[in-house]
Design an enzyme around this catalytic site. Structure first.
Site, short mmCIF file in Angstrom:
data_model
loop_
_atom_site.label_atom_id
_atom_site.label_comp_id
_atom_site.label_asym_id
_atom_site.label_seq_id
_atom_site.Cartn_x
_atom_site.Cartn_y
_atom_site.Cartn_z
N PRO A 11 -0.67 -11.14 7.28
CA PRO A 11 -1.37 -12.21 6.58
C PRO A 11 -1.20 -11.97 4.82
O PRO A 11 -1.24 -11.08 4.34
CB PRO A 11 -2.78 -12.33 7.00
CG PRO A 11 -2.79 -10.68 7.41
CD PRO A 11 -1.84 -10.35 7.85
N ASN A 12 -0.88 -13.25 4.36
CA ASN A 12 -0.88 -13.54 2.87
C ASN A 12 0.23 -13.20 2.19
O ASN A 12 0.62 -13.21 1.10
CB ASN A 12 -2.05 -12.86 2.15
CG ASN A 12 -3.62 -13.43 2.54
OD1 ASN A 12 -3.70 -14.56 2.63
ND2 ASN A 12 -4.22 -12.65 3.06
N ARG A 19 1.13 -13.86 -5.49
CA ARG A 19 -0.08 -13.43 -5.07
C ARG A 19 -0.38 -12.23 -5.90
O ARG A 19 0.43 -11.16 -5.83
CB ARG A 19 -0.28 -13.22 -3.65
CG ARG A 19 -1.38 -12.15 -3.09
CD ARG A 19 -1.19 -11.66 -1.75
NE ARG A 19 -2.21 -11.05 -1.22
CZ ARG A 19 -2.13 -10.06 -0.46
NH1 ARG A 19 -1.29 -9.98 0.48
NH2 ARG A 19 -3.50 -9.47 -0.09
N TYR A 24 1.09 -6.99 -6.29
CA TYR A 24 2.34 -6.91 -5.42
C TYR A 24 3.45 -7.17 -5.95
O TYR A 24 4.59 -7.39 -5.43
CB TYR A 24 2.12 -7.94 -4.52
CG TYR A 24 0.67 -7.65 -3.74
CD1 TYR A 24 -0.33 -8.44 -4.02
CD2 TYR A 24 0.45 -6.75 -2.71
CE1 TYR A 24 -1.72 -8.23 -3.17
CE2 TYR A 24 -0.82 -6.09 -1.97
CZ TYR A 24 -1.58 -6.86 -2.27
OH TYR A 24 -2.91 -6.82 -1.65
N ASN A 73 4.33 -4.13 7.77
CA ASN A 73 3.42 -4.16 6.94
C ASN A 73 2.33 -5.10 7.44
O ASN A 73 2.19 -6.39 7.28
CB ASN A 73 4.03 -5.01 5.57
CG ASN A 73 2.79 -4.96 4.31
OD1 ASN A 73 1.93 -4.88 4.68
ND2 ASN A 73 3.18 -5.31 3.10
N ALA A 76 -3.70 -7.09 5.85
CA ALA A 76 -5.03 -6.90 6.01
C ALA A 76 -5.51 -6.33 7.43
O ALA A 76 -6.51 -5.49 7.74
CB ALA A 76 -5.98 -7.92 5.78
N ASP A 86 -3.18 -1.27 19.51
CA ASP A 86 -2.77 -1.19 20.97
C ASP A 86 -1.44 -1.52 21.14
O ASP A 86 -0.69 -1.28 22.04
CB ASP A 86 -3.63 -1.93 21.76
CG ASP A 86 -5.12 -1.00 21.64
OD1 ASP A 86 -6.37 -1.88 22.12
OD2 ASP A 86 -5.38 0.02 21.26
N GLU A 97 4.98 2.43 8.77
CA GLU A 97 4.09 1.35 8.31
C GLU A 97 4.37 1.46 6.72
O GLU A 97 4.56 2.43 6.19
CB GLU A 97 2.44 2.18 8.48
CG GLU A 97 1.58 1.54 7.98
CD GLU A 97 0.28 2.12 7.97
OE1 GLU A 97 0.24 3.18 8.70
OE2 GLU A 97 -0.74 2.08 7.34
N HIS A 99 3.32 -0.46 2.99
CA HIS A 99 2.43 -0.91 2.13
C HIS A 99 3.08 -1.26 0.71
O HIS A 99 3.51 -0.27 0.12
CB HIS A 99 1.07 -0.69 2.07
CG HIS A 99 0.27 -0.55 3.45
ND1 HIS A 99 -0.09 -1.47 3.98
CD2 HIS A 99 0.08 0.60 4.02
CE1 HIS A 99 -0.76 -1.12 4.96
NE2 HIS A 99 -0.30 0.36 5.26
N ILE A 100 3.08 -2.41 0.11
CA ILE A 100 3.64 -2.55 -1.15
C ILE A 100 3.05 -1.82 -2.25
O ILE A 100 3.56 -1.06 -3.19
CB ILE A 100 3.68 -4.10 -1.64
CG1 ILE A 100 4.68 -4.86 -0.89
CG2 ILE A 100 4.24 -4.39 -3.12
CD1 ILE A 100 4.62 -6.24 -0.77
N SER A 101 1.68 -1.86 -2.26
CA SER A 101 0.72 -1.13 -3.30
C SER A 101 0.40 0.39 -2.41
O SER A 101 0.50 0.37 -1.17
CB SER A 101 -0.51 -2.14 -3.25
OG SER A 101 -1.22 -2.20 -2.12
N ARG A 106 -6.80 2.00 -4.03
CA ARG A 106 -7.55 0.75 -4.07
C ARG A 106 -8.67 0.81 -3.57
O ARG A 106 -9.30 1.92 -3.32
CB ARG A 106 -6.55 -0.07 -3.43
CG ARG A 106 -5.42 -0.20 -4.07
CD ARG A 106 -4.31 -1.56 -3.65
NE ARG A 106 -5.20 -2.81 -3.81
CZ ARG A 106 -4.69 -3.87 -2.93
NH1 ARG A 106 -3.60 -3.71 -2.02
NH2 ARG A 106 -5.53 -4.88 -3.50
C1 DHK Z 1 -0.88 -5.86 1.58
C2 DHK Z 1 -2.01 -6.69 1.87
O1 DHK Z 1 -2.02 -7.83 2.13
C3 DHK Z 1 -3.42 -6.06 1.89
O2 DHK Z 1 -4.30 -6.48 2.69
C4 DHK Z 1 -3.09 -4.61 1.85
C5 DHK Z 1 -0.67 -4.48 1.31
C6 DHK Z 1 -1.88 -3.87 0.96
C7 DHK Z 1 0.53 -4.14 0.56
O3 DHK Z 1 0.10 -3.28 -0.25
O4 DHK Z 1 1.31 -4.51 1.08
O5 DHK Z 1 -4.58 -3.80 1.44
#
Ligand code: DHK
Length: 143
Positions: A11-12, A19, A24, A73, A76, A86, A97, A99-101, A106
């Site tokens: 999501p997002n 964003r 990001y 990725n 959330a 699962d 796995e 994550h950009i950040s 954080r």
């Molecule tokens: C992306 C998100 O949307 C956040 O919920 C994560 C992750 C971090 C990212 O860093 O790609 O906490």
């Protein structure tokens, strides 16, 4: 032709580029997809994003039946979804796995990942370039 590498985004992430760019960056999801396909060379890529947890789970099931590796990725859902965990438990191949950040620098609610329990490797904090690193690492893992 080898089975595709599934690059799945939660999501997002459809809002990348606008964003919270201080976290990001300014790279859009479309640009991330192009980066992944270039890095993969002739290896097939399935690149998808969803804001729906059930859809992410169904794509993990699809990857279990058709894919060679998963780069995910979960955004959330990383920190909330035992259902995603699962589903990933059923995947027989390598899982990266991503994550950009750097989630560990954080807020505390970003510090516990359910997905890390089944991930082969975790990449966090490299920005959008982490996707390129993940594709290269996945190609090595699939050798
Ligand atoms: C992306 C998100 O949307 C956040 O919920 C994560 C992750 C971090 C990212 O860093 O790609 O906490």
């Amino acid at each position: 032709m080898a089975n595709p590498i599934y690059v799945l985004n939660g999501p997002n992430l459809n809002r990348l580029g606008v964003r919270e760019p201080e976290i990001y960056g300014h790279t859009t999801l479309r640009e991330v997809e192009q980066m992944c396909r270039k890095a993969a060379r002739d290896h097939a890529i399935e690149f998808r994003q969803t804001n729906k947890e059930y859809e992410l789970i169904e794509w993990i099931h699809e990857a279990t039946d058709k894919g060679s590796g998963i780069i995910i990725n979960p955004a959330a859902f990383t920190f909330t979804s035992i259902a995603v965990l699962d589903a990933l438990k059923m995947f027989p191949g390598p899982i990266i796995e991503l994550h950009i950040s750097n989630v560990h620098r954080r807020e505390p609610y970003y510090h516990h990942s359910y997905v890390s329990k089944v991930a082969t490797a975790v990449i966090a904090g490299l920005g959008a370039a982490g996707y390129r690193v993940a594709v290269h690492a996945m190609l090595d893992l699939l050798q």
